[in-house]
Design a protein around this motif. Structure first.
Motif, PDB file in Angstrom:
ATOM      1  N   CYS A  95      34.925  63.875 -67.663  1.00  0.00           N
ATOM      2  CA  CYS A  95      34.073  62.857 -68.658  1.00  0.00           C
ATOM      3  C   CYS A  95      32.801  63.390 -68.714  1.00  0.00           C
ATOM      4  O   CYS A  95      32.367  64.417 -68.572  1.00  0.00           O
ATOM      5  N   MET A  96      32.294  62.561 -69.971  1.00  0.00           N
ATOM      6  CA  MET A  96      30.794  63.105 -70.255  1.00  0.00           C
ATOM      7  C   MET A  96      29.689  62.157 -69.904  1.00  0.00           C
ATOM      8  O   MET A  96      29.968  60.863 -69.918  1.00  0.00           O
ATOM      9  N   ALA A 130      35.060  56.427 -65.697  1.00  0.00           N
ATOM     10  CA  ALA A 130      34.759  57.261 -66.569  1.00  0.00           C
ATOM     11  C   ALA A 130      33.575  57.274 -67.482  1.00  0.00           C
ATOM     12  O   ALA A 130      33.077  58.277 -67.881  1.00  0.00           O
ATOM     13  N   THR A 131      32.821  56.497 -67.426  1.00  0.00           N
ATOM     14  CA  THR A 131      31.584  55.936 -68.105  1.00  0.00           C
ATOM     15  C   THR A 131      30.516  56.585 -67.463  1.00  0.00           C
ATOM     16  O   THR A 131      30.376  57.003 -66.309  1.00  0.00           O
ATOM     17  N   PHE A 167      36.827  61.474 -61.013  1.00  0.00           N
ATOM     18  CA  PHE A 167      36.243  61.421 -62.086  1.00  0.00           C
ATOM     19  C   PHE A 167      34.904  62.118 -62.150  1.00  0.00           C
ATOM     20  O   PHE A 167      33.950  61.903 -61.378  1.00  0.00           O
ATOM     21  N   GLU A 168      34.913  63.230 -62.872  1.00  0.00           N
ATOM     22  CA  GLU A 168      33.776  64.128 -63.114  1.00  0.00           C
ATOM     23  C   GLU A 168      33.029  64.201 -64.293  1.00  0.00           C
ATOM     24  O   GLU A 168      33.641  64.104 -65.269  1.00  0.00           O
ATOM     25  N   HIS A 169      31.724  64.446 -64.380  1.00  0.00           N
ATOM     26  CA  HIS A 169      30.991  64.204 -65.632  1.00  0.00           C
ATOM     27  C   HIS A 169      30.222  65.519 -66.022  1.00  0.00           C
ATOM     28  O   HIS A 169      29.591  66.152 -65.196  1.00  0.00           O
ATOM     29  N   ILE A 170      30.341  65.899 -67.065  1.00  0.00           N
ATOM     30  CA  ILE A 170      29.617  66.997 -67.717  1.00  0.00           C
ATOM     31  C   ILE A 170      28.689  66.431 -68.792  1.00  0.00           C
ATOM     32  O   ILE A 170      29.193  65.621 -69.428  1.00  0.00           O
ATOM     33  N   VAL A 211      40.724  65.442 -70.506  1.00  0.00           N
ATOM     34  CA  VAL A 211      39.203  65.376 -70.764  1.00  0.00           C
ATOM     35  C   VAL A 211      39.343  63.872 -71.595  1.00  0.00           C
ATOM     36  O   VAL A 211      39.995  63.840 -72.635  1.00  0.00           O
ATOM     37  N   ILE A 212      38.403  63.290 -71.234  1.00  0.00           N
ATOM     38  CA  ILE A 212      38.218  62.035 -71.956  1.00  0.00           C
ATOM     39  C   ILE A 212      36.613  61.941 -72.658  1.00  0.00           C
ATOM     40  O   ILE A 212      35.623  62.210 -71.940  1.00  0.00           O
TER      41      ILE A 212
END
Length: 413
Positions: A135-136, A150-151, A167-170, A189-190
């Protein structure tokens, strides 16, 4: 019932902090009716709606064609029996397959954006047998537990931890970070093609295409959240179309109901849908796909096509953007950047305190506006796609006046 009585009920039965915030921002009026680009309170004060329900009112308020279609449907069968076939649902699913990019085919209809994201995540897990998602940061996908996982804003996530695993964020827009992280262990990828609540953040050119390539390379699904950008907001039905990208699943909501009915949806490729074809009752909804909401959505698509709203969004957006940049050029101490695409525009301010002052001034002057949820320094504008040019000029003049006042007070904010 007086306005104060309504606010008192908010304080007593809804949320006193919310009522206090509304008062502080000058929103101490009770909305009574709306039409086109205007909202009227119970004292009949007129407001030009530049917020558009965070993207809901792409057609403006109470578009007569959508209202008429819903009025005609409500007396026949507004909600589905859930047993017999539903003509409106079938027609809408067919239409969504037509307007979404590429070979997206199968639809699941829900009631909101966060439900659409939940459905998208579940379908991706079912299709891949994997539970990890990339996720972003600074993203916004909703506030139910799955979409919140996901947020990418800790302010909303922290009070509800532990959230869902995997859920991981980049960083959004950083293709190198994606290249370093992505492998075949992920289900998907969301991302939002433009981060709305993040501050109207546009990715660098080619970013979406590169994500598509990397997902294909690793056998990972590309999941695109177009809840806010979809249905013409950026000048095309879907923002991914600006880079000719076809995701594996797309989520939409907000403007899909024409500002008359709440409705959301996901649309997916055939290969992604096989799990639900084998077990169609693994994910269901009682109210989703009801005749009333589907009728509103079908009428909305018809209006977008008949009135040429995609082209209008592009042209009006470019005109609006140019006007806002002229204001920025005059008052760079207040506005540091103007950005956007179509009728999805953002003003980045020099200080958070400037935002509060501008909101108060503009609301008092009859302009409905707000800042983005993840970034209080960014004021968003998401008006009706068909806002007349003369009304855009009025809004620009009022914004210029408010910014001039803020410029005089900037040192004290």
């Amino acid at each position: 019932m007086s306005t104060e009585q309504v606010i008192s009920k908010y304080e007593k039965y809804i949320n006193p902090a919310m009522a206090k915030l509304f008062r502080f921002m000058g929103l101490n009026s009770v909305e009574n009716r709306a039409q086109g680009c205007y909202v009227y309170d119970e004292q009949d004060k007129e407001y030009i709606d530049c917020l558009g329900g965070y993207g809901v009112f792409a057609l403006g308020h109470c578009h007569p064609q959508v209202v008429k279609a819903v009025q005609e449907q409500v007396g026949r069968i507004p909600l589905s029996s859930k047993v017999l076939f539903n003509r409106q649902l079938a027609d809408l699913a067919e239409k969504l397959a037509e307007i979404t990019p590429g070979d997206l085919q199968y639809s699941f209809i829900v009631n909101s954006g966060t439900e659409a994201v939940e459905a998208m995540l579940k379908v991706a897990k079912l299709a891949t047998g994997k539970g990890k998602f990339l996720c972003m940061t600074n993203s916004f996908h909703g506030k139910s537990l799955g979409s919140l996982s996901a947020t990418g804003r800790e302010l909303f996530r922290e009070p509800f931890k532990p959230l869902l695993n995997g859920f991981e964020h980049i960083p959004f827009g950083d293709i190198k970070a994606l290249e370093q992280k992505l492998d075949s262990s992920y289900a998907g990828v969301i991302l939002e093609p433009i981060q709305g609540e993040g501050g109207i953040i546009l990715p660098p050119a080619g970013y979406l295409q590169k994500i598509r390539e990397l997902c294909d390379q690793h056998g990972v699904l590309m999941l695109v959240d177009e809840v806010q950008t979809g249905m013409g907001r950026t000048g095309k039905y879907f923002a991914v179309e600006h880079e000719a990208v076809v995701p594996d699943i797309i989520a939409l909501a907000k403007a899909l109901g024409g500002g008359v009915m709440p409705i959301g949806a996901i649309v997916a490729r055939e290969k992604v849908w096989q799990g639900l074809i084998e077990s169609p009752f693994l994910h269901t909804t009682t109210f989703g796909g009801n005749q009333l909401a589907c009728t509103a959505a079908l009428a909305t698509i018809e209006v977008i096509e008949k009135e040429g709203l995609l082209a209008l969004a592009r042209d009006n957006g470019a005109y609006f953007l140019a006007g806002l940049r002229a204001i920025q050029d005059k008052y760079p101490a207040v506005i540091t950047q103007v950005r956007g695409l179509g009728m999805m525009l953002g003003l980045e301010l020099s200080k958070e305190g400037v935002g509060g002052l501008l909101l108060s001034l503009l609301i008092d002057d009859g302009i409905l506006i707000a800042y983005t949820l993840n970034n209080p320094k960014v004021i968003r504008l998401e008006p009706a796609l068909n806002m007349p040019r003369e009304l855009i000029d009025i809004v620009l003049a009022k914004i210029a006046c408010a910014v001039a006042t803020a410029n005089e007070a900037i040192e004290d904010l």
